[in-house]
Every structure is written in C-alpha cells, then in structure tokens.
Design a protein around this motif. Structure first.
Motif, mmCIF file in Angstrom:
data_model
loop_
_atom_site.group_PDB
_atom_site.id
_atom_site.type_symbol
_atom_site.label_atom_id
_atom_site.label_comp_id
_atom_site.label_asym_id
_atom_site.label_seq_id
_atom_site.Cartn_x
_atom_site.Cartn_y
_atom_site.Cartn_z
ATOM 1 N N PRO A 343 43.064 25.017 41.507
ATOM 2 C CA PRO A 343 43.743 25.533 40.317
ATOM 3 C C PRO A 343 42.979 25.149 39.059
ATOM 4 N N GLY A 344 42.769 26.082 38.174
ATOM 5 C CA GLY A 344 42.150 25.765 36.894
ATOM 6 C C GLY A 344 40.651 25.988 36.874
ATOM 7 N N GLU A 345 40.171 26.569 35.764
ATOM 8 C CA GLU A 345 38.752 26.897 35.656
ATOM 9 C C GLU A 345 37.873 25.656 35.571
ATOM 10 N N GLY A 346 38.388 24.595 34.932
ATOM 11 C CA GLY A 346 37.602 23.373 34.812
ATOM 12 C C GLY A 346 37.354 22.724 36.163
ATOM 13 N N LEU A 347 38.409 22.627 36.958
ATOM 14 C CA LEU A 347 38.247 22.059 38.294
ATOM 15 C C LEU A 347 37.389 22.952 39.176
ATOM 16 N N ALA A 348 37.524 24.259 38.986
ATOM 17 C CA ALA A 348 36.696 25.178 39.770
ATOM 18 C C ALA A 348 35.222 24.915 39.500
ATOM 19 N N GLY A 349 34.878 24.657 38.230
ATOM 20 C CA GLY A 349 33.500 24.332 37.897
ATOM 21 C C GLY A 349 33.057 23.023 38.529
ATOM 22 N N LEU A 350 33.951 22.035 38.536
ATOM 23 C CA LEU A 350 33.646 20.740 39.140
ATOM 24 C C LEU A 350 33.366 20.891 40.631
ATOM 25 N N TYR A 351 34.216 21.631 41.321
ATOM 26 C CA TYR A 351 34.042 21.849 42.756
ATOM 27 C C TYR A 351 32.753 22.632 43.021
ATOM 28 N N SER A 352 32.501 23.637 42.192
ATOM 29 C CA SER A 352 31.301 24.455 42.387
ATOM 30 C C SER A 352 30.033 23.625 42.200
ATOM 31 N N GLU A 353 30.030 22.733 41.204
ATOM 32 C CA GLU A 353 28.875 21.872 40.977
ATOM 33 C C GLU A 353 28.626 20.962 42.168
ATOM 34 N N ALA A 354 29.702 20.621 42.878
ATOM 35 C CA ALA A 354 29.569 19.780 44.073
ATOM 36 C C ALA A 354 29.167 20.594 45.298
ATOM 37 N N GLY A 355 28.998 21.915 45.128
ATOM 38 C CA GLY A 355 28.519 22.752 46.221
ATOM 39 C C GLY A 355 29.586 23.480 46.991
ATOM 40 N N ALA A 356 30.837 23.419 46.546
ATOM 41 C CA ALA A 356 31.922 24.065 47.286
ATOM 42 C C ALA A 356 32.034 25.540 46.910
ATOM 43 N N THR A 357 32.463 26.350 47.879
ATOM 44 C CA THR A 357 32.853 27.734 47.615
ATOM 45 C C THR A 357 34.313 27.715 47.192
ATOM 46 N N VAL A 358 34.606 28.238 46.015
ATOM 47 C CA VAL A 358 35.922 28.064 45.401
ATOM 48 C C VAL A 358 36.765 29.319 45.541
ATOM 49 N N VAL A 359 38.041 29.113 45.901
ATOM 50 C CA VAL A 359 39.046 30.172 45.864
ATOM 51 C C VAL A 359 40.024 29.806 44.740
ATOM 52 N N PRO A 360 40.047 30.554 43.630
ATOM 53 C CA PRO A 360 40.924 30.182 42.514
ATOM 54 C C PRO A 360 42.397 30.380 42.857
ATOM 55 N N GLU A 361 43.206 29.415 42.479
ATOM 56 C CA GLU A 361 44.662 29.525 42.645
ATOM 57 C C GLU A 361 45.271 29.806 41.285
ATOM 58 N N ARG A 362 45.838 30.976 41.128
ATOM 59 C CA ARG A 362 46.419 31.379 39.847
ATOM 60 C C ARG A 362 47.873 30.925 39.769
ATOM 61 N N PRO A 363 48.386 30.678 38.573
ATOM 62 C CA PRO A 363 49.763 30.201 38.426
ATOM 63 C C PRO A 363 50.757 31.146 39.080
ATOM 64 N N GLY A 364 51.593 30.620 39.960
ATOM 65 C CA GLY A 364 52.625 31.412 40.622
ATOM 66 C C GLY A 364 52.111 32.381 41.652
ATOM 67 N N GLU A 365 50.826 32.289 42.017
ATOM 68 C CA GLU A 365 50.256 33.252 42.961
ATOM 69 C C GLU A 365 49.272 32.524 43.876
ATOM 70 N N VAL A 366 49.728 32.135 45.054
ATOM 71 C CA VAL A 366 48.847 31.444 45.989
ATOM 72 C C VAL A 366 48.004 32.469 46.744
ATOM 73 N N PRO A 367 46.782 32.122 47.095
ATOM 74 C CA PRO A 367 45.934 33.075 47.816
ATOM 75 C C PRO A 367 46.441 33.323 49.224
ATOM 76 N N GLY A 368 46.183 34.511 49.759
ATOM 77 C CA GLY A 368 46.545 34.844 51.125
ATOM 78 C C GLY A 368 45.455 34.410 52.094
ATOM 79 N N SER A 369 45.754 34.486 53.370
ATOM 80 C CA SER A 369 44.785 34.064 54.378
ATOM 81 C C SER A 369 43.536 34.940 54.344
ATOM 82 N N GLY A 370 43.710 36.236 54.037
ATOM 83 C CA GLY A 370 42.553 37.122 53.957
ATOM 84 C C GLY A 370 41.567 36.670 52.894
ATOM 85 N N GLU A 371 42.087 36.183 51.754
ATOM 86 C CA GLU A 371 41.217 35.696 50.685
ATOM 87 C C GLU A 371 40.455 34.451 51.132
#
Length: 553
Positions: A343-371
């Motif tokens: 959740p959050g663009e700042g954390l997404a950047g932190l995870y990405s810098e660490a080499g992770a592939t990020v799936v953003p979690e938007r407020p009130g909308e969790v990603p589905g299994s397909g995503e």
C-alpha cells in the motif's frame, strides 16, 4: 421476520462463498480425483467465485450510495462467474449460478419481474433451474458428481416450505447427504475413499448461502474420513481411470446458439469432459482432448474464441498451463524473485529498490488472484517468494500461488499480514541462499515483527479498547483496536509503549502524507529516551498509504 434474498444477501452470499472456498481450497484440491486427478478443483472453484465477487462489487460501487436492483446483482454474479470460470468444476458452477440468476432476476421463460427480493418459492425454483441447466450443459452427465449434489439440493428445497432461510437450509442439508453418498455412486471415488471434489465445493457455496440468509455459520460437511487418513499417512490420491486425454482446453466464445450446437457435436467427437455454458452470445467452453489445436479450431469455426487456456496433463498429477495471450516476459528466467502487495507509492518505491515486483494495493480495493499471478509472471523467475502483506489476502494469495505452480514456478507464500512484516522479511532476503533456507529466514523475520496501524474512526462504534467516536485516532495492534486517542502523536506513543512492553530492538515507522515530520521526530525522541538500545527507522508511505504503520522487531 421472514428471510428474503435481496441484493445485500446476494452480496454477502458471494463474499461468504469466497471465504469458505478459500478456507477449504486445499482440502478440495486434495480429494480431486475425477474426471482428472489434477488436484485443482478447489483452486478453480475459488477463482470462479472470485470473479463473481468482483463483478458484484463493481455493480455496488458503480451505484453507491443507492443499492442496485436484484436483477442487476444476480446477472453480474452469473456473468462474473462465466467469464472467470476455471476447469470442469468452475464451468459447471458458473452454469449453476446462471440458472439461479435467470429465476431470481425474473427473466426465466420470458417472465418479467422487477421485485427487489426473492421469497422461498422463488429460491426453490432457482435451485431447480440451476440443477437442470448445469446437467444440460454437460455432454455426458455422470452420477456421483456435482450434478448429483445439485439435483439433491433442489429436491430437498422442493420438499421444504417456508422463507428463503428455510429453503436454503434444506438445500444445504440435502446437498451434504448427497455428497456423503458420492463414493458409492462413482467407482473412482470409492477406490480413493473420498467424496466428489466439485460436490464438496458446491456444499461450501450452499453453506454460504444459508449463512448469508440466517447469519449463523453452518456445520462443515462430513464424509471425509478415509481422505484424512490417507493424507495423514502421506499417500497420494492418484486414482484417475486410465490415461485420458492429454490436454484441457478452455476458452470464452462469442457465437450464436446454432453455431454452439454444432460446436458441441464437434468437440464431443474430439474428447471428453465437455461442458459448454452460457448464452446470449457469450459461452464458456471446456473440454479434455488429445488434439488441443483441433479444439481451438472448432471454436474459431463457431465464432470468436478468446482467453484461450491450454493445460497439459503431465506425468503424475502436475500440469502446466499455457495461456495463449498475455504479456509474460521472454528470455532466460531469473533464479529467484520477490512479489509483494504494497500500500502506498512511497513503500512501493522502497520495495522496488530492494528488487521486489510490486502489486499496488489501493484504498478499499484489494488485488485479485489474477493480478497476483500476472505479477508472478512479470517477475519471470524459477522461484518466487510471495508477500501478501494483508491478512485479508491470505486465501487470494494462496490461490494465486497454486495457479503459478501449475505454470512451472516454484512459489513460497509467506503469510505476512502487514507491509511492515514484509519489510522485515525483505531485509533478510539473500538470493544466494538455498530457496528453502531463504524462505525460512524471511518467514522467521516476518513472524518476529509485531505490527500496528494508526487509523481514523469513521463512526461511533464498540471496540476492544472501548467506545470510539467518529474522528478518534485508533491504534490497532496485530489487527485489534488497542488504543483510542484524540491526538495522533499521543495515540502513536501509547501504541508504541504497548508494543515495546514485551521488548524489542528495532522500531519501524511508516508515515502517511498527512502526518507531519515533527510527529516522527517526537516518536523517535520518545523511543531513544525511554528504551535503551532500541533503534528507530522512518519511511514515508506516500500517497494511498495508511495514516501510520508501526513495526517492532
């Protein structure tokens, strides 16, 4: 007060069905021996219902705050299941839901009904129509399968008077009884000592319907003793009759009724387990064949096939899925990758810098299994560590991991419940280690991290910490409200003190955009002056992040 099936009950039914299938998914996969012992019935049912839930939620979201019409909701449920149906069991379930929707919406047999809720008699007719339409969709119906369980549910409902709650309970009880009898009706089930996996999934769906109407959870189905004994002994349930076709072919098809009738005949001659469901120009086609190309060509002759999935039943029970479309990377796979929901663009950047592939979690909308599956494909690695970072995503992430495994990816799911736990896991990740050792280290780091979140109460309500008022700050520790305050710094400090009372060496703070820097400075100073040898690290969560996340490890 009589129980009726209105839009809110349908919405609750879908959500409870998804929860039940997520809870029972592994058990249903384990008893899957018919028509192919490929161990994916539970996963397929989960993915099918997940698609139905997403369609229903979209209808509500599009019309809020006004509720949608019952016909719109049940049509969305059926359409979502149709386009998301997976496997033999998911395709049949989609047709069961379509049959129910036709009656509940009042459009069966050309009738028009714009009522806002369904009563007991309507639900009885809906269950009967569901059973009949599902049987009609299967080229060669077999007793002892989900079709038998669906018919028994409709029979039991026909014999019960009363409101929707009474009818749903009767259908559930009838389905449970029929499920227990399936090993005596189908030889392959009897030899394996298990009930039918598709029927077991339908019982879970009917149990969710009963719970949605009554508010009371139902007793779990029985008839699983031999299965549990074999699983406990570590035995494999490889009980398919003979070799069988080599491929499973599934696709959506835009075609008219006459073309589909010809397609049924053509596919019936090519293989078995043929199920064609849908109508009004859109169909979901499922068949097991040796010549996958011929099955697809038959679809091209009938209309416009798309979302084509061809699964090869490989040696043993494993199978590899080959989507015919998508954006998966090409070239050599990496050895290992991390996929994380953040959740959050700042954390997404932190995870990405660490080499992770990020799936953003938007407020009130969790990603589905397909995503999540698409993110695993993008990571393009032989081994993937999946970090859901949300307790509500545990079933969704498990289904995504199972789907990715069918595509040849080794996936380990670490049940992180917060992005804070994900940060702790990511901090100890070493791709040079053996996969199992890396997963153990990351799991241990996540498990040793307590997490909290600061949020703002939207309304007055009862909590474990007392009554909160709208606008109060809430400190949730491990998901439960532990602190209620009127000021953000004081609430965060009290929450921190509660967490550090049990000890700790490191505090992690993730601040949302609306929290000023001086709040972090005060909390850092409080930790430094009150707790010796405890370090503090601060990150900015960025847009769409929580007000504040706190971790103690």
């Amino acid at each position: 007060m009589p129980q009726v099936l209105d839009v809110h009950a349908v919405r609750a039914w879908c959500a409870l069905a998804l929860e039940a299938l997520g809870r029972d998914r592994e058990e249903i996969d384990a008893i899957n021996v018919y028509p192919v012992a490929d161990g994916d019935t539970g996963t397929n049912l989960y993915l099918t219902v997940e698609s139905a839930v997403q369609a229903v939620e979209a209808v509500f979201t599009g019309l809020e705050p006004a509720p949608p019409a019952l016909s719109d909701v049940v049509h969305a449920m059926a359409h979502g299941a149709l386009i998301g149906a997976r496997g033999n069991s998911g395709t049949i379930l989609a047709q069961l839901l379509r049959g129910m929707a036709q009656v509940l919406a009042g459009d069966a047999d050309g009738e028009a009904d714009h009522s806002e809720s369904a009563v007991g008699d309507t639900l009885r007719r809906a269950l009967r129509r569901a059973a009949e339409s599902a049987r009609e969709a299967v080229a060669h119906p077999v007793e002892g399968t989900v079709l038998t369980v669906a018919a028994a549910a409709a029979d039991a409902a026909d014999g019960r008077s009363g409101d929707c709650g009474d009818v749903a309970r009767a259908a559930y009880d009838g389905a449970r009884t029929a499920l227990d009898a399936t090993p005596g009706q189908l030889a392959v089930l009897g030899r394996a000592g298990v009930v039918d996996a598709g029927g077991r999934g339908l019982v879970a769906v009917l149990g969710a319907l009963t719970e949605a109407l009554s508010g009371d959870p139902v007793a779990p189905p029985g008839g699983r003793g031999v299965h549990h004994a074999r699983v406990a002994a570590g035995q494999s349930l490889d009980c398919a009759d003979g070799e069988g076709p080599a491929f499973e072919v599934i696709y959506l098809l835009e075609a008219d009724d006459q073309a589909v009738a010809r397609l049924r005949t053509r596919l019936d001659g090519l293989g078995d387990s043929l199920v064609v469901v849908g109508g009004d120009g859109l169909w979901n086609v499922h068949v097991h064949v040796d010549d996958a190309g011929a099955a697809v060509e038959a679809g091209v002759e009938a209309g416009r096939p798309y979302r084509i999935r061809i699964t090869h039943f490989a040696a043993g029970d494993a199978h590899t899925t080959h989507p015919t479309s998508g954006s998966a990377p090409t070239g050599e796979r990496a050895q290992r990758a991390i996929v994380a929901v953040v959740p959050g663009e700042g954390l997404a950047g932190l995870y990405s810098e660490a080499g992770a592939t990020v799936v953003p979690e938007r407020p009130g909308e969790v990603p589905g299994s397909g995503e999540l599956v698409e993110a695993i494909r993008r990571a393009h690695a032989r081994e993937v560590v999946l970090l859901p970072n949300d307790a509500e995503l545990r079933h969704t992430a498990a289904a995504a991991a199972e789907q990715a495994r069918t595509e040849g990816v080794r996936v380990a799911l670490i049940p992180t419940r917060s992005a804070i736990q994900g940060i702790a896991a990511l901090a100890v990740h070493e791709k040079e280690r053996r996969f199992d050792e890396d997963v153990v280290a990351m799991t241990s780091a996540a498990g040793a991290t307590r997490y909290a979140e600061l949020a703002v109460a939207e309304r007055q309500s009862w909590t474990m910490a007392g009554i909160c008022q709208a606008g109060d700050f809430l400190g949730l520790i491990d998901g439960d409200v532990a602190v209620i305050g009127e000021e953000v710094t004081r609430t965060a400090r009290t929450t921190l003190d509660r967490m550090l009372a049990a000890g700790g060496e490191m505090v992690t703070l993730v601040l949302g955009d609306e929290v000023p820097d001086e709040v972090a400075e005060r909390l850092e100073r409080h930790v430094r002056e009150t707790y010796l040898a405890v370090d503090t690290v601060v990150y900015r969560g960025g847009r769409n992040s929580a007000l504040m996340l706190i971790g103690v490890e």
